[in-house]
Structures are given as structure tokens and as C-alpha cells.
Design an enzyme around this catalytic site. Structure first.
Site, PDB file in Angstrom:
ATOM      1  CG  MET A  52      -1.753  -1.382   1.174  1.00 35.49           C
ATOM      2  SD  MET A  52      -3.353  -0.852   2.092  1.00 35.49           S
ATOM      3  CE  MET A  52      -2.454  -0.981   3.793  1.00 35.49           C
ATOM      4  CG  LEU A  55       7.463   1.137  -0.895  1.00 37.82           C
ATOM      5  CD1 LEU A  55       8.288   0.964  -2.412  1.00 37.82           C
ATOM      6  CD2 LEU A  55       6.339   0.352  -0.910  1.00 37.82           C
ATOM      7  CG  HIS A  56       8.416  -0.363   6.021  1.00 34.54           C
ATOM      8  ND1 HIS A  56       8.644  -2.088   5.751  1.00 34.54           N
ATOM      9  CD2 HIS A  56       6.775  -0.350   6.156  1.00 34.54           C
ATOM     10  CE1 HIS A  56       7.365  -2.022   5.978  1.00 34.54           C
ATOM     11  NE2 HIS A  56       6.334  -1.401   6.482  1.00 34.54           N
ATOM     12  N   GLY A  58      10.963  -3.338   5.495  1.00 31.57           N
ATOM     13  CA  GLY A  58      10.521  -4.373   5.517  1.00 31.57           C
ATOM     14  C   GLY A  58       9.669  -4.734   4.098  1.00 31.57           C
ATOM     15  CG  HIS A  59       6.802  -2.389   1.505  1.00 31.34           C
ATOM     16  ND1 HIS A  59       7.107  -1.746   2.567  1.00 31.34           N
ATOM     17  CD2 HIS A  59       6.033  -3.093   1.921  1.00 31.34           C
ATOM     18  CE1 HIS A  59       6.080  -1.262   2.488  1.00 31.34           C
ATOM     19  NE2 HIS A  59       4.948  -2.511   2.685  1.00 31.34           N
ATOM     20  CD  GLN A  83      -6.194  -3.811   2.526  1.00 30.63           C
ATOM     21  OE1 GLN A  83      -5.575  -4.329   1.289  1.00 30.63           O
ATOM     22  NE2 GLN A  83      -4.918  -3.794   3.765  1.00 30.63           N
ATOM     23  N   GLY A 170       4.906 -10.880   4.212  1.00 29.41           N
ATOM     24  CA  GLY A 170       5.688  -9.903   4.993  1.00 29.41           C
ATOM     25  C   GLY A 170       4.677 -10.915   6.284  1.00 29.41           C
ATOM     26  CB  SER A 209       3.297   2.307   6.242  1.00 30.47           C
ATOM     27  OG  SER A 209       3.831   1.297   5.307  1.00 30.47           O
TER      28      SER A 209
HETATM   29  O1  PAF Z   1       0.108  -5.729   3.646  1.00 29.89           O
HETATM   30  C1  PAF Z   1      -0.652  -4.598   2.229  1.00 29.89           C
HETATM   31  O2  PAF Z   1      -0.181  -3.855   2.453  1.00 29.89           O
HETATM   32  C2  PAF Z   1      -1.553  -5.721   1.992  1.00 29.89           C
HETATM   33  O3  PAF Z   1      -2.701  -5.774   2.671  1.00 29.89           O
HETATM   34  C3  PAF Z   1      -1.640  -5.818   0.539  1.00 29.89           C
HETATM   35  C4  PAF Z   1      -1.361  -7.607   0.708  1.00 29.89           C
HETATM   36  C5  PAF Z   1      -1.153  -4.272  -0.195  1.00 29.89           C
HETATM   37  C6  PAF Z   1      -3.300  -5.816  -0.247  1.00 29.89           C
HETATM   38  O4  PAF Z   1      -3.712  -4.578  -0.206  1.00 29.89           O
END
Ligand code: PAF
Length: 308
Positions: A52, A55-56, A58-59, A83, A170, A209
């Protein structure tokens, strides 16, 4: 592909501009599909990291693994409204596409896929992918009953668009990763789901985040989550087999921080998310708390030899 300028010393010592390829940003589903079709027809192995944004590290650990094991890497940046519950932080969710672009460029991501909400959920959109209640209505699903249906729906769409060979998640979001793994098997989506270890700050706080919401004082209290999990791990290692006794100790540790409001502290079978009467096998110990404006989650998985 767009290029940006960097400098590099030339043979006569003068600095000469070096062109560094900037990550390609794709914002329409059609364009993304066209790129994927080309890669697939050239038999490229595609790695996909859904995010989403904001980015940090972890990503970045997921992206690096994708880069290492796949020929092409797509990272999506999409804050998925489906979500988020009505009282949640959709509007406040951190975003910084410039920084994400810079990081994706330095990690040699091939495509940053940044679709709009209207493209993902056009008028008339009416389908949802729902995981089984035993996975989606427990733990985080108790306070966020529609959350995981939003996740499975968007992840199914993103996998349908990017058609990766491998998708990377993750462990911090253990429940999400398990639900996605289940969905990929149940719906024969034909990609491998890899779950990588949680990346932590030096004091143990899981990178997220949402850590950016913490005040200085809250930030000082936040490592208590990992300390409480390490306490649980230690108890398991010295032979604790009673879940309630272990969870009481974890709760007591968290309560030493008055700013922390506990949402849940739980021990589950890590394969099924079922409650456990005895701590044996693959045990998930998971925590969710509210700390100021931030809802924080963390977990560990411990393999407890049965009969020990
Ligand atoms: O973990 C996330 O950042 C979100 O839940 C994902 C997997 C990108 C789905 O929107």
C-alpha cells in the site's frame, strides 16, 4: 523507460552525467497486462510484491528476495479502500509516491504498478473473494470483520493482473499471509506465495508504515510488543506447555506500558489458526494493540517439539 541523471567520474577526472534507469510507473490495468504478456511470452519469471506504498525496510526485504529469485519484479502501490473499516485510517494512511519511486528505482524494480481506485473498482463492481471464517473472523478479524475479504479481493485482482510466478508477503501480517496462501491454493491461482521474516528496528519494533503515527513517548513504549513475544518464546523453550499461563505472562509484560491498550494476545495452531489446549507443534503467538493512533500487530512462530 524514463531515465534520470546521476554523476560519474570520467577518464579525465571530470564528472560526467550517468543515466540511471528510473523505475517504470504503470498506472492502467491494460498497460500492466501488456507488459506482463510480453514478459510471459519471453518466458520471464515474474515476482510480485503487493504494497500500500509508504515503502520501508520490510517491503525492501521482499523486493530484494523477488529481485534475487525472479527475472522481472512488479511492486504494486494501492491503498485498497475495501480493506479499511468505516472508522479506520484510510484517509490518514501514509503515502509518498516520490519516495516509493526512488526506493523502487534503487532496488531495480522493473515496474511500479499504481492503479487508481476507479480502475480497480469501476462502477458496477460486484464481486468479492471471501476466505473461510475460521481464518478471517478470528484474531484481527474480530475487530475488523470485513478486513480480510477486502484483502483477498484486492490480492486476487492484483494476481490476476500481474500473473506472477511468485508473490511475496511479510510474516508481520501472518494472518493475511496465511489467508492469501489458502486462497491461492483453493482457487488454483498458480503462483507460489513466499512469506519472509519480519524486519525489525534495532529495539525489536516490527517495521510498519503505521509506526509513523507514534509520538515519541508511544515509540518508546512500542518495543514492549516484541519483548512480550520474546518472553513467550523463552517460556516455550524452557518447557511451558500451558497456553493460559504463557498468555498471562505476555499480557502482564504488555501492561507494564500504560499507553498500550491490548486488543488481543493469543496462541494458535500456526497452520490452521485454531486455538490450542496445549503448546505443541507449530505455535503462533500473536499480539494486537492500540498505541495512540497506531494499531500495531506482531507475532512469532515457534516450533515446539511434541512430547517435549
Ligand atoms: O499488506 C498490505 O500492505 C496489504 O494488505 C496488501 C497485501 C497490499 C493488500 O492491499
Amino acid at each position: 523507460m524514463i531515465a534520470e541523471r546521476n554523476s560519474m567520474a570520467s577518464s579525465n577526472g571530470a564528472t560526467k552525467p550517468k543515466r540511471v534507469a528510473k523505475v517504470k510507473i504503470v498506472s492502467t490495468i491494460r498497460d500492466m497486462q501488456t507488459v506482463i504478456e510480453r514478459w510471459r511470452s519471453n518466458r520471464k519469471k515474474i515476482g510480485f510484491v503487493p504494497t500500500m506504498g509508504a515503502l520501508h525496510e520490510g517491503h525492501l526485504s521482499l523486493i530484494r528476495e523477488a529481485r534475487k529469485t525472479c527475472d522481472r519484479v512488479v511492486v504494486s502501490v494501492f491503498v485498497n479502500p475495501m480493506q479499511f473499516g468505516p472508522q479506520e485510517d484510510l484517509e490518514a494512511y501514509p503515502h509518498d509516491l516520490k519516495k516509493d519511486t526512488r526506493l523502487a528505482t534503487s532496488e531495480k524494480v522493473d515496474v511500479l504498478f499504481v492503479p487508481t481506485v476507479d480502475a480497480m473498482y469501476p462502477e458496477g463492481f460486484a464481486t468479492q473473494v471471501k476466505g473461510g471464517a475460521q481464518y478471517t473472523q478470528t484474531m484481527c478479524g474480530e475487530s475488523r470483520p470485513d478486513h480480510f475479504d477486502g484483502v483477498t479481493t484486492v490480492v486476487a485482482k492484483l494476481l490476476g493482473i500481474t500473473r506472477p510466478h511468485k508473490a511475496f508477503f511479510g510474516q508481520k501480517d501472518f494472518q493475511q499471509a496465511l489467508i492469501v496462501q489458502r486462497m491461492v491454493v483453493d482457487l488454483n491461482l498458480g503462483c507460489e506465495v513466499e512469506v519472509l521474516p519480519t524486519v525489525r528496528e534495532s529495539d525489536g519494533l516490527a517495521k510498519s508504515s503505521r509506526n509513523s503515527y507514534l509520538s515519541e513517548e508511544e515509540r518508546r513504549a512500542a518495543p514492549a510488543l516484541y519483548q512480550a513475544l520474546k518472553l513467550a518464546e523463552g517460556m516455550l523453550q524452557v518447557g511451558e506447555r500451558n497456553p493460559q499461563d504463557m498468555l498471562n505472562a505476555v499480557t502482564k509484560r504488555l501492561r507494564t506500558e500504560s499507553l498500550i491498550e491490548i486488543e488481543y494476545v493469543t496462541a494458535k495452531n500456526a497452520n490452521t489458526l485454531e486455538d490450542v489446549n496445549i503448546l505443541a507443534g507449530r505455535v503462533l503467538v500473536a499480539i494486537a494493540v492500540q498505541l495512540g493512533k497506531a494499531r500495531l500487530i506482531d507475532n512469532i512462530v515457534v516450533d515446539v517439539p511434541s512430547g517435549s
